[in-house]
Design a protein around this motif. Structure first.
Motif, PDB file in Angstrom:
ATOM      1  N   SER A 110       6.966   6.836 -12.553  1.00 39.73           N
ATOM      2  CA  SER A 110       5.755   6.251 -11.966  1.00 39.73           C
ATOM      3  C   SER A 110       4.597   7.198 -12.272  1.00 39.73           C
ATOM      4  O   SER A 110       4.142   7.947 -11.406  1.00 39.73           O
ATOM      5  CB  SER A 110       5.936   6.073 -10.448  1.00 39.73           C
ATOM      6  OG  SER A 110       4.910   5.308  -9.877  1.00 39.73           O
ATOM      7  N   TRP A 147       5.686   7.043  -5.410  1.00 34.71           N
ATOM      8  CA  TRP A 147       5.792   5.778  -6.147  1.00 34.71           C
ATOM      9  C   TRP A 147       4.491   4.999  -5.962  1.00 34.71           C
ATOM     10  O   TRP A 147       3.971   4.907  -4.856  1.00 34.71           O
ATOM     11  CB  TRP A 147       6.953   4.932  -5.607  1.00 34.71           C
ATOM     12  CG  TRP A 147       8.276   5.610  -5.686  1.00 34.71           C
ATOM     13  CD1 TRP A 147       8.801   6.506  -4.793  1.00 34.71           C
ATOM     14  CD2 TRP A 147       9.255   5.474  -6.712  1.00 34.71           C
ATOM     15  NE1 TRP A 147      10.035   6.936  -5.190  1.00 34.71           N
ATOM     16  CE2 TRP A 147      10.348   6.309  -6.371  1.00 34.71           C
ATOM     17  CE3 TRP A 147       9.322   4.711  -7.882  1.00 34.71           C
ATOM     18  CZ2 TRP A 147      11.485   6.412  -7.164  1.00 34.71           C
ATOM     19  CZ3 TRP A 147      10.453   4.808  -8.668  1.00 34.71           C
ATOM     20  CH2 TRP A 147      11.519   5.648  -8.321  1.00 34.71           C
ATOM     21  N   ARG A 162       3.865  -1.321  -4.893  1.00 37.98           N
ATOM     22  CA  ARG A 162       4.009  -2.680  -5.428  1.00 37.98           C
ATOM     23  C   ARG A 162       4.125  -3.627  -4.231  1.00 37.98           C
ATOM     24  O   ARG A 162       4.954  -3.421  -3.349  1.00 37.98           O
ATOM     25  CB  ARG A 162       5.249  -2.797  -6.319  1.00 37.98           C
ATOM     26  CG  ARG A 162       5.218  -1.892  -7.547  1.00 37.98           C
ATOM     27  CD  ARG A 162       4.206  -2.391  -8.574  1.00 37.98           C
ATOM     28  NE  ARG A 162       4.235  -1.567  -9.781  1.00 37.98           N
ATOM     29  CZ  ARG A 162       3.404  -0.554 -10.013  1.00 37.98           C
ATOM     30  NH1 ARG A 162       2.470  -0.252  -9.102  1.00 37.98           N
ATOM     31  NH2 ARG A 162       3.494   0.150 -11.118  1.00 37.98           N
ATOM     32  N   GLU A 198       5.892  -7.169  -9.974  1.00 37.32           N
ATOM     33  CA  GLU A 198       7.052  -6.683 -10.723  1.00 37.32           C
ATOM     34  C   GLU A 198       7.457  -5.294 -10.232  1.00 37.32           C
ATOM     35  O   GLU A 198       6.621  -4.492  -9.826  1.00 37.32           O
ATOM     36  CB  GLU A 198       6.735  -6.645 -12.213  1.00 37.32           C
ATOM     37  CG  GLU A 198       6.539  -8.014 -12.835  1.00 37.32           C
ATOM     38  CD  GLU A 198       6.314  -7.925 -14.339  1.00 37.32           C
ATOM     39  OE1 GLU A 198       6.217  -6.796 -14.853  1.00 37.32           O
ATOM     40  OE2 GLU A 198       6.221  -8.981 -14.981  1.00 37.32           O
ATOM     41  N   CYS A 199       8.756  -5.022 -10.306  1.00 39.06           N
ATOM     42  CA  CYS A 199       9.266  -3.736  -9.835  1.00 39.06           C
ATOM     43  C   CYS A 199      10.551  -3.391 -10.580  1.00 39.06           C
ATOM     44  O   CYS A 199      11.162  -4.222 -11.235  1.00 39.06           O
ATOM     45  CB  CYS A 199       9.539  -3.772  -8.323  1.00 39.06           C
ATOM     46  SG  CYS A 199      10.717  -5.068  -7.858  1.00 39.06           S
ATOM     47  N   ARG A 200      10.953  -2.119 -10.443  1.00 41.43           N
ATOM     48  CA  ARG A 200      12.225  -1.655 -10.995  1.00 41.43           C
ATOM     49  C   ARG A 200      13.105  -1.011  -9.935  1.00 41.43           C
ATOM     50  O   ARG A 200      14.319  -0.989 -10.062  1.00 41.43           O
ATOM     51  CB  ARG A 200      11.964  -0.651 -12.120  1.00 41.43           C
ATOM     52  CG  ARG A 200      11.435  -1.272 -13.398  1.00 41.43           C
ATOM     53  CD  ARG A 200      11.127  -0.209 -14.433  1.00 41.43           C
ATOM     54  NE  ARG A 200       9.972   0.595 -14.036  1.00 41.43           N
ATOM     55  CZ  ARG A 200       9.497   1.618 -14.726  1.00 41.43           C
ATOM     56  NH1 ARG A 200      10.097   1.976 -15.863  1.00 41.43           N
ATOM     57  NH2 ARG A 200       8.448   2.283 -14.313  1.00 41.43           N
ATOM     58  N   GLU A 212       9.491   1.365  -4.799  1.00 41.49           N
ATOM     59  CA  GLU A 212       8.130   0.963  -5.153  1.00 41.49           C
ATOM     60  C   GLU A 212       7.558  -0.056  -4.178  1.00 41.49           C
ATOM     61  O   GLU A 212       6.341  -0.184  -4.047  1.00 41.49           O
ATOM     62  CB  GLU A 212       8.107   0.350  -6.560  1.00 41.49           C
ATOM     63  CG  GLU A 212       8.543   1.282  -7.670  1.00 41.49           C
ATOM     64  CD  GLU A 212       8.610   0.572  -9.003  1.00 41.49           C
ATOM     65  OE1 GLU A 212       7.618   0.632  -9.742  1.00 41.49           O
ATOM     66  OE2 GLU A 212       9.648  -0.062  -9.289  1.00 41.49           O
ATOM     67  N   CYS A 213       8.406  -0.827  -3.526  1.00 41.38           N
ATOM     68  CA  CYS A 213       7.985  -2.022  -2.804  1.00 41.38           C
ATOM     69  C   CYS A 213       7.602  -1.728  -1.349  1.00 41.38           C
ATOM     70  O   CYS A 213       8.369  -1.113  -0.602  1.00 41.38           O
ATOM     71  CB  CYS A 213       9.104  -3.062  -2.824  1.00 41.38           C
ATOM     72  SG  CYS A 213       9.588  -3.557  -4.511  1.00 41.38           S
ATOM     73  N   CYS A 227      13.403  -4.392  -4.166  1.00 38.82           N
ATOM     74  CA  CYS A 227      13.194  -5.009  -5.473  1.00 38.82           C
ATOM     75  C   CYS A 227      14.323  -6.008  -5.714  1.00 38.82           C
ATOM     76  O   CYS A 227      15.492  -5.631  -5.817  1.00 38.82           O
ATOM     77  CB  CYS A 227      13.154  -3.934  -6.553  1.00 38.82           C
ATOM     78  SG  CYS A 227      12.687  -4.543  -8.188  1.00 38.82           S
ATOM     79  N   CYS A 260       9.123  -7.586  -6.095  1.00 40.06           N
ATOM     80  CA  CYS A 260       9.157  -7.008  -4.755  1.00 40.06           C
ATOM     81  C   CYS A 260       9.190  -8.107  -3.695  1.00 40.06           C
ATOM     82  O   CYS A 260       8.510  -9.139  -3.819  1.00 40.06           O
ATOM     83  CB  CYS A 260       7.920  -6.140  -4.524  1.00 40.06           C
ATOM     84  SG  CYS A 260       8.025  -4.508  -5.298  1.00 40.06           S
TER      85      CYS A 260
END
Length: 358
Positions: free
Chosen positions: A264, A291, A294, A299-301, A305-306, A316, A321
């Motif tokens: 990130s 991070w 999101r 979009e996320c991995r 992140e969410c 995710c 997310c």
């Protein structure tokens, strides 16, 4: 409100793109009046201390922009001295001075090394006094006497090599001239052949040829594990291992921006002398890393992140997310979802989210 949130994060992203900013504060702003004393609002986004000021703790409960200080000037925090005199200075008894293991040269404090000890620059090699001619230099990472001089008194001074008929202190001084490499560790020769010192990115034969801390030879001089390249100084600096640990450059915090399999970039920065999450990022995971946020539908991995609009942790799901307490609509999924047959994708996500709630 969601639209305003996206606009604010876009501004944050623009601010981060401006490169390292050593005087940033933690304040969000729209005008100068939103910022602390001696700071101004940059790009109607974030506060920056004015030139000649640094962001630091004013007392146990308050942070602000403090005036940079030089040798002998009044100070409150070490960083006021660091900004003008380097990291080997300190605020001692409320005035700036060099640390006990350092000395002042050219208005900066340098860690002191004697002949045979490790060094980074010539200024590290200090023999107790400043003469008209420098007698010691940093050669391939070690302090060494200049040509035609040899070390004495445990490396604390250099004496000139003597030839036939000249005065001398001992037999060592009556050595072959121009061979100051005769003492171990400080030789300026490699297998009795002169080789040029190599810096970061240059070709090398072995690690002895790589001049600089944190370097190793892998065909070219590269940074060792847990060290990173700092492009502005063309040197290696040690990576910071945890949030809130001390730092000097943003690049030292790169290892805390996301994870190796899901980086990130720019999420962790060096703010106020410590690695901290950027304005558009949050801390998550164990151990905590930074991070970029999101929102549901983006979009996320990784789950880290969410976060929801209320900054509650999300997760995710199939590259998007979502969260247990939110209900994203079609607009959260961008134009790609609109090109599909009636909103089956949004319906499917809502269905899954409903199951997970129960």
């Amino acid at each position: 409100m969601a639209g305003w949130g996206l606009w604010i994060f876009a501004l944050f992203g623009l601010a981060l793109a401006q490169g390292p900013e050593k005087r940033r504060t933690g304040n969000v702003c729209h005008a100068d009046m939103d910022c602390p004393d001696n700071a101004f609002c940059r790009q109607s986004s974030y506060c920056v201390c004015k030139d000649g000021f640094v962001y630091a703790a004013v007392n146990s409960t308050h942070k602000g922009c403090l005036k940079e200080a030089r040798m002998g000037e009044e100070c409150v925090q070490h960083i006021q001295c660091h900004s003008t005199m380097g990291v080997h200075s300190e605020c001692a008894d409320s005035v700036c001075a060099c640390a006990p293991n350092a000395h002042l040269e050219d208005d900066r404090c340098y860690e002191t090394a004697v002949i045979g000890e490790r060094c980074v620059v010539d200024q590290n090699c200090f023999l107790g006094e400043h003469g008209t001619e420098r007698q010691a230099f940093c050669v391939r990472g070690y302090c060494t006497c200049q040509l035609q001089y040899s070390p004495r008194d445990n490396g604390t001074r250099c004496v000139r090599d003597a030839t036939l008929g000249e005065e001398c202190e001992d037999e060592l001084q009556c050595a072959a001239p121009n061979f100051s490499f005769k003492t171990h560790q400080i030789q300026d020769f490699y297998n009795f052949i002169c080789v040029r010192d190599a810096t970061l990115g240059e070709e090398c034969e072995d690690e002895l040829q790589c001049a600089g801390v944190g370097l190793q030879c892998r065909g070219t001089c590269r940074c060792r594990d847990n060290w990173v390249a700092h492009q502005e100084t063309n040197s290696c600096v040690e990576s910071v291992k945890a949030l809130n640990d001390p730092c000097v450059y943003d690049v030292q915090c790169d290892g805390l921006s996301g994870a190796k399999d899901a980086p990130s970039p720019g999420a962790a920065l060096c703010l106020g002398g410590a690695c901290t999450c950027a304005y558009s990022a949050h801390a998550a995971g164990t151990p905590q890393h930074c991070w970029h946020r999101r929102r549901p539908g983006q979009e996320c991995r990784r789950d880290e992140e969410c976060v929801s609009e209320e900054d509650e942790p999300g997760y995710c799901l199939s590259g998007r997310c979502t969260c247990k307490t939110c209900s994203p609509d079609e607009r959260d999924f961008g134009s790609g979802a609109a090109t599909m047959n009636p909103p089956y994708l949004a319906t499917a996500v809502l269905f899954i989210a409903a199951i997970l709630r129960h």
